[in-house]
Design a protein around this motif. Structure first.
Motif, mmCIF file in Angstrom:
data_model
loop_
_atom_site.group_PDB
_atom_site.id
_atom_site.type_symbol
_atom_site.label_atom_id
_atom_site.label_comp_id
_atom_site.label_asym_id
_atom_site.label_seq_id
_atom_site.Cartn_x
_atom_site.Cartn_y
_atom_site.Cartn_z
ATOM 1 N N CYS A 182 0.852 -1.331 0.163
ATOM 2 C CA CYS A 182 -0.067 0.035 0.003
ATOM 3 C C CYS A 182 0.812 1.193 0.196
ATOM 4 N N GLU A 183 1.080 1.815 -1.153
ATOM 5 C CA GLU A 183 1.933 3.099 -1.349
ATOM 6 C C GLU A 183 3.072 2.855 -0.686
ATOM 7 N N HIS A 219 4.376 2.222 -5.586
ATOM 8 C CA HIS A 219 4.376 3.775 -5.609
ATOM 9 C C HIS A 219 5.441 4.507 -6.800
ATOM 10 N N ARG A 222 6.241 7.886 -7.545
ATOM 11 C CA ARG A 222 6.708 9.019 -6.382
ATOM 12 C C ARG A 222 8.322 9.248 -6.681
ATOM 13 N N TYR A 225 11.027 6.468 -5.425
ATOM 14 C CA TYR A 225 10.776 5.422 -5.618
ATOM 15 C C TYR A 225 11.846 4.658 -6.404
ATOM 16 N N GLU A 251 -2.754 4.110 -7.387
ATOM 17 C CA GLU A 251 -2.166 5.589 -6.928
ATOM 18 C C GLU A 251 -1.301 6.188 -8.157
ATOM 19 N N LEU A 255 -1.154 9.802 -9.180
ATOM 20 C CA LEU A 255 -0.303 10.271 -7.860
ATOM 21 C C LEU A 255 -0.360 11.802 -8.256
ATOM 22 N N ASP A 342 -3.350 16.232 -4.794
ATOM 23 C CA ASP A 342 -3.105 14.911 -4.542
ATOM 24 C C ASP A 342 -4.649 14.287 -4.388
#
Length: 387
Positions: A182-183, A219, A222, A225, A251, A255, A342
């Motif tokens: 999760c993220e 993610h 991001r 990442y 996401e 994002l 976001d």
């Protein structure tokens, strides 16, 4: 019309930022040799599906309705996972979905033959979700599919017992699915894959297994990442087990690619100054209350970081409908606009009309900054959900 003049409250999809995300995802998929799907549970703004379809392999769903949306509006690969399927829906699902992932061996036994009969010879389209029993989330157990007692997926011990009990059902499975993140960054995926290989490596090595779906929560877009690690991990699984690999982030597609524009309607003084907005945490960004989550707000700071601190709330009757405490360099006045950031993910897909509060309109902002109206909601949208 630009974002400063659209009526509030409003969601605004930032197409420039979304396209940047999609380019990163396509480049990652190309380097890794995998396929990336849009997880519609995070973003179902189908006005943007033609754009998304230019970069991604398709969409994944959590229900018949999401599957139909992906089938009708995306028109590419269409996948689905659900904890359980309704008997009256399974044939339609099998007819419009390329991959159907079941959550339990009993669902495989119940629907395996039916699903397989509706797919091309040699391809059942059936996947089984596994539970590698490897938690990588330190916070928010509500989002941890590997938490003790989780209802998601079959553990290694249970799966091997089920195969011994009914090997006939197992013949329908051609894919393995897991979703544990999760993220999160790719180091947590690496930890998860070690557990997957340790507990299910013999399953993945079987010739009937054609694909591996690593679920969502990656993610990838991001800033921090580690995409090179992800690419290495995907290549390792492909080469070791001779499988096609799928990722289905939600996401990462949208994002930082959306805003919730709101206006200050009033101020209330009671030990702290509360700004009453025409947007609501409970109605328009439920993750604020559910997680909890503090959405980023343009040109604001933490409480007392700047000169003027306010609590942001809404018009609903829920006392806990509080977005959070924010500080500003200037005194905020009635009629001023605020821009939550976001806000493309887990907002439009989760909003509601509690108290009869209206849904924000939906706009798309192109690369030049011009906004076009996608949809406006009114009383009939509230009434038609009820009876």
């Amino acid at each position: 019309m630009d974002i400063c003049r659209i009526p509030t409250p409003a969601y605004v999809i930032d197409e420039k930022k979304m396209k940047e995300n999609l380019k990163i995802l396509r480049d990652t998929a190309d380097q890794a040799g995998c396929k990336i799907l849009l997880a519609q549970k995070a973003f179902s703004g189908f006005c943007e599906y033609p754009l998304i379809a230019r970069y991604l392999a398709g969409a994944t769903a959590s229900s018949l309705h999401e599957a139909k949306l992906g089938h009708e509006e995306m028109g590419k690969e269409n996948h689905i996972f659900s904890c359980a399927y309704r008997p009256e829906e399974i044939r339609e699902i099998a007819e419009i979905c390329d991959h159907i992932v079941v959550n339990s061996y009993s669902q495989l036994e119940k629907y395996g033959e039916t699903i397989a009969s509706l797919h091309p010879a040699g391809h059942t389209g059936i996947g089984l979700r596994i539970n590698p029993e490897c938690s990588t989330q330190t916070d928010h157990a509500i989002y941890d599919p590997c938490a003790p007692g989780s209802r998601f997926g079959v553990t290694s011990i249970r799966l091997k017992e089920a195969i011994r009990r009914n090997p006939e059902a197992w013949k329908y499975v051609e894919g393995i699915h897991f979703h544990t993140l999760c993220e999160q960054n790719s180091d947590d995926l690496e930890t998860t894959l070690r557990a997957v290989e340790e507990k299910f490596g013999d399953i993945l090595s079987q010739p009937q297994i054609r694909w591996l779906n690593m679920g969502g929560g990656h993610h990838i877009t991001r800033v921090d990442y580690d995409r090179q690690r992800l690419i290495r991990l995907v290549r390792h699984m492909k080469e070791t087990y001779r499988v096609e690999v799928y990722l289905e982030p939600g996401e990462a597609i949208a994002l930082n690619a959306g805003y919730l524009v709101t206006e200050v309607m009033d101020q209330v003084e009671n030990g702290i100054t509360t700004l009453i907005l025409d947007a609501s945490a409970a109605c328009h960004m439920p993750d604020v209350i559910e997680m909890p989550y503090r959405p980023p707000l343009r040109d604001s700071g933490e409480p007392d970081e700047k000169a003027f601190t306010y609590r942001l709330s809404s018009c609903t009757c829920l006392s806990g409908d509080i977005i959070g405490d924010y500080s500003f360099d200037h005194e905020v006045k009635e009629g001023e606009r605020l821009y939550f950031e976001d806000m493309a993910i887990y907002s439009m897909v989760k909003n509601n009309t509690f108290n009869g509060i209206g849904l924000p309109s939906i706009w798309a902002m192109d690369e030049s900054g011009d906004c076009r109206l996608i949809r406006r909601f009114g009383y009939e949208d509230f009434k038609n959900r009820l009876s």
